[in-house]
Scaffold this motif. Sequence first.
Motif, PDB file in Angstrom:
ATOM      1  N   HIS A  44      28.275  40.802  28.807  1.00 24.84           N
ATOM      2  CA  HIS A  44      29.301  39.788  28.691  1.00 24.84           C
ATOM      3  C   HIS A  44      30.504  40.987  29.249  1.00 24.84           C
ATOM      4  N   SER A  45      30.532  41.987  27.992  1.00 25.41           N
ATOM      5  CA  SER A  45      31.083  43.148  28.947  1.00 25.41           C
ATOM      6  C   SER A  45      31.271  43.804  30.249  1.00 25.41           C
ATOM      7  N   GLN A  46      30.268  43.912  30.797  1.00 27.86           N
ATOM      8  CA  GLN A  46      29.719  43.992  32.135  1.00 27.86           C
ATOM      9  C   GLN A  46      31.110  42.901  32.902  1.00 27.86           C
ATOM     10  N   PHE A  47      30.301  41.316  33.079  1.00 28.47           N
ATOM     11  CA  PHE A  47      30.613  40.210  33.466  1.00 28.47           C
ATOM     12  C   PHE A  47      32.224  40.590  33.256  1.00 28.47           C
ATOM     13  N   ILE A  48      32.591  40.970  32.203  1.00 28.02           N
ATOM     14  CA  ILE A  48      34.517  40.673  32.156  1.00 28.02           C
ATOM     15  C   ILE A  48      35.041  41.987  33.244  1.00 28.02           C
ATOM     16  N   ARG A  49      33.920  43.116  32.878  1.00 26.55           N
ATOM     17  CA  ARG A  49      34.856  44.419  33.935  1.00 26.55           C
ATOM     18  C   ARG A  49      34.644  44.232  35.127  1.00 26.55           C
ATOM     19  N   SER A  50      33.882  43.652  35.831  1.00 29.25           N
ATOM     20  CA  SER A  50      33.578  43.645  36.851  1.00 29.25           C
ATOM     21  C   SER A  50      35.330  42.537  37.550  1.00 29.25           C
ATOM     22  N   TYR A  51      35.207  41.739  37.095  1.00 30.98           N
ATOM     23  CA  TYR A  51      35.915  40.965  37.473  1.00 30.98           C
ATOM     24  C   TYR A  51      37.639  41.262  37.521  1.00 30.98           C
ATOM     25  N   ARG A  52      37.733  42.095  35.685  1.00 31.02           N
ATOM     26  CA  ARG A  52      38.688  42.841  36.146  1.00 31.02           C
ATOM     27  C   ARG A  52      39.177  43.577  36.713  1.00 31.02           C
ATOM     28  N   GLU A  53      38.173  44.375  37.335  1.00 27.86           N
ATOM     29  CA  GLU A  53      38.327  45.550  38.543  1.00 27.86           C
ATOM     30  C   GLU A  53      38.424  44.658  39.809  1.00 27.86           C
ATOM     31  N   LEU A  54      38.114  43.273  39.412  1.00 26.08           N
ATOM     32  CA  LEU A  54      38.483  42.807  41.505  1.00 26.08           C
ATOM     33  C   LEU A  54      39.519  41.786  40.906  1.00 26.08           C
ATOM     34  N   TYR A  55      40.398  42.110  39.969  1.00 28.64           N
ATOM     35  CA  TYR A  55      41.764  41.112  39.900  1.00 28.64           C
ATOM     36  C   TYR A  55      42.504  42.550  40.349  1.00 28.64           C
ATOM     37  N   ASN A  56      42.951  43.802  39.741  1.00 31.09           N
ATOM     38  CA  ASN A  56      42.900  44.544  39.575  1.00 31.09           C
ATOM     39  C   ASN A  56      43.098  45.186  41.305  1.00 31.09           C
ATOM     40  N   HIS A  57      41.687  45.244  41.904  1.00 25.12           N
ATOM     41  CA  HIS A  57      42.111  45.070  43.097  1.00 25.12           C
ATOM     42  C   HIS A  57      43.442  45.470  43.718  1.00 25.12           C
ATOM     43  N   TYR A  58      43.443  43.244  43.934  1.00 25.82           N
ATOM     44  CA  TYR A  58      44.639  42.605  44.432  1.00 25.82           C
ATOM     45  C   TYR A  58      45.734  42.703  43.985  1.00 25.82           C
ATOM     46  N   LYS A  59      45.689  42.973  42.633  1.00 26.94           N
ATOM     47  CA  LYS A  59      47.127  43.156  42.414  1.00 26.94           C
ATOM     48  C   LYS A  59      48.150  44.537  42.379  1.00 26.94           C
ATOM     49  N   GLU A  60      46.627  45.381  42.571  1.00 22.69           N
ATOM     50  CA  GLU A  60      47.841  46.955  43.619  1.00 22.69           C
ATOM     51  C   GLU A  60      48.035  46.456  44.455  1.00 22.69           C
ATOM     52  N   GLU A  61      46.781  45.775  45.804  1.00 24.12           N
ATOM     53  CA  GLU A  61      46.903  45.539  46.985  1.00 24.12           C
ATOM     54  C   GLU A  61      49.447  44.886  47.055  1.00 24.12           C
ATOM     55  N   GLN A  62      48.676  43.774  45.697  1.00 28.21           N
ATOM     56  CA  GLN A  62      50.126  42.825  46.151  1.00 28.21           C
ATOM     57  C   GLN A  62      51.496  44.329  45.531  1.00 28.21           C
ATOM     58  N   ILE A  63      51.167  45.576  44.760  1.00 25.15           N
ATOM     59  CA  ILE A  63      51.820  45.161  44.443  1.00 25.15           C
ATOM     60  C   ILE A  63      52.456  46.741  45.840  1.00 25.15           C
ATOM     61  N   TRP A  64      51.904  47.070  46.560  1.00 20.94           N
ATOM     62  CA  TRP A  64      51.884  48.217  47.913  1.00 20.94           C
ATOM     63  C   TRP A  64      52.360  47.897  48.889  1.00 20.94           C
ATOM     64  N   GLN A  65      51.678  46.258  48.755  1.00 19.89           N
ATOM     65  CA  GLN A  65      53.020  45.248  50.005  1.00 19.89           C
ATOM     66  C   GLN A  65      54.275  45.597  50.010  1.00 19.89           C
ATOM     67  N   VAL A  66      53.979  45.462  48.556  1.00 20.90           N
ATOM     68  CA  VAL A  66      56.068  45.042  47.840  1.00 20.90           C
ATOM     69  C   VAL A  66      56.357  45.987  47.730  1.00 20.90           C
ATOM     70  N   SER A  67      56.081  48.017  47.582  1.00 20.05           N
ATOM     71  CA  SER A  67      56.503  48.183  47.877  1.00 20.05           C
ATOM     72  C   SER A  67      56.624  48.996  49.736  1.00 20.05           C
ATOM     73  N   ALA A  68      55.619  48.326  50.544  1.00 19.66           N
ATOM     74  CA  ALA A  68      56.031  48.810  51.039  1.00 19.66           C
ATOM     75  C   ALA A  68      57.371  48.202  52.358  1.00 19.66           C
ATOM     76  N   LEU A  69      57.324  46.670  51.623  1.00 16.30           N
ATOM     77  CA  LEU A  69      58.425  46.010  51.965  1.00 16.30           C
ATOM     78  C   LEU A  69      59.665  46.593  52.078  1.00 16.30           C
ATOM     79  N   ASN A  70      59.950  47.086  50.464  1.00 12.56           N
ATOM     80  CA  ASN A  70      60.804  48.293  50.199  1.00 12.56           C
ATOM     81  C   ASN A  70      61.503  49.338  50.611  1.00 12.56           C
TER      82      ASN A  70
END
Length: 480
Positions: A454-480
Amino acid sequence: MKICIVAEGSYPYITGGVSSWIHSLTTHLPEHEFIILAIGADEKQRGLYKYNLPANIIEVKEIFLNSYMNEAAPSRDRLRLSPSEREALSAFLGGGKQVNWGCLFDLIRSDRIATAGHLLMSREFFKVLTERCREDYAHVPFTEMYWTVRSMMLPLLLTIREDIPEADLYHCVSTGYAGLLGALGKHLYGKPTLLTEHGIYSREREEEIIKAGWVQGYFKDLWIQYFYRLSEAAYTASNEVITLFGRNREIQIEIGCDERKIKIIPNGVNVDDYASVAGPPSEGGPLRIGAIVRIVPIKDIKTMIQSFALVKKELLDAELHIMGPWDEDEDYFRECRQLIDTLLLTDVFFTGEINVLQYLGRLDLVLLSSVSEGMPLAILEAMAAGKPCVTTDVGSCRDLLQGREDNFGPAGIVVPVMHYDKMADAVIRLGNSRELREQLGRSGLARAEALYTHSQFIRSYRELYNHYKEEQIWQVSALN
């Protein structure tokens, strides 16, 4: 990050399987907020949740596929379609071209259409359908074609016209209507979409339709193509497509998913939770066979019962414990009880919903007779508890029990779908050898500990979600 999980026919109305997967994912990722966009079959399900929702689920938006029955018909038909709208509608009905989903979404959601049924009663729709009939269904009476297409499209129109919650990321847990609404969320808000496919939705619907008595032969292809078109919309819109095992990936590519989008994240189980019940039960009792399963046709409980009838002829003390809810399809449950009576079977017990841990320790082996699966949690739980399994050759069962290029050894026996005699032979073989059951159970536990935690499963999805979170932060920074 606010994530909208789009689920059809599962969470939070039904326990087990995909529902358990969603509940575990949301519970173990408290750093994110979740909206559940839940698609159910019947308005009667509204608010009837089977789970205590974690605090980070901030909203449940419910959509029911039979809601169109409450809509009033428009008094006048003033609808006029543009050439591109006619082309998109024609393509959806099988015109041989790629469906322009953006155009179709905008048409169906536009103020020009008063209700879900308005489009289907319009002169414009009749023109498009008449053209399709001339080209592809010239031998079919138009009235039959119209009412078939109407029954097919009404739930689709209803779901597209619903308000879709705005989120930072849309995560669909199947294609079908869920995948379509993920594509719609991306179209409306320009946010990324993920798709996790447990089983292959379009293939499962195809199997059901081929067997269905309610679909006339010459309309079966129409219905099958309809569900493949919905899958096409989901695959096309998704930024990434997650599957659970290699064979699913191969099928997704075969039916049109871009292989560059696909990644594999297997399900997992917390092995430590099962330590207290791991291993074989004490000697001297009856042979207890367990099935952790919903009582629905896709799980093929009838084959399980028929196989147990053969088992009882060889192993007189055998018991079959069918553990799971039976109220999802009460007609099917009654048919299963009638089959037991017809076969004059004893020692078959339906437990209803139970705490699996309280039963697993007493079981000698676990049985699964499904005609379709993804990566069944029931088999992962059995492996974590050191219980040997007999399963049909569906989904990832062969990988789980036989392994794929690992050295853990077999954890059970895999048999063909619907072959109750071969299933019975496998159960009898295990029932006659405690040594073999223990050996297979040890192999399953070792494989679960190494590959399916289960820990491997959760870690994989945490990394997946964080990738899109970081991408979103980058996009906001770029717009500003």
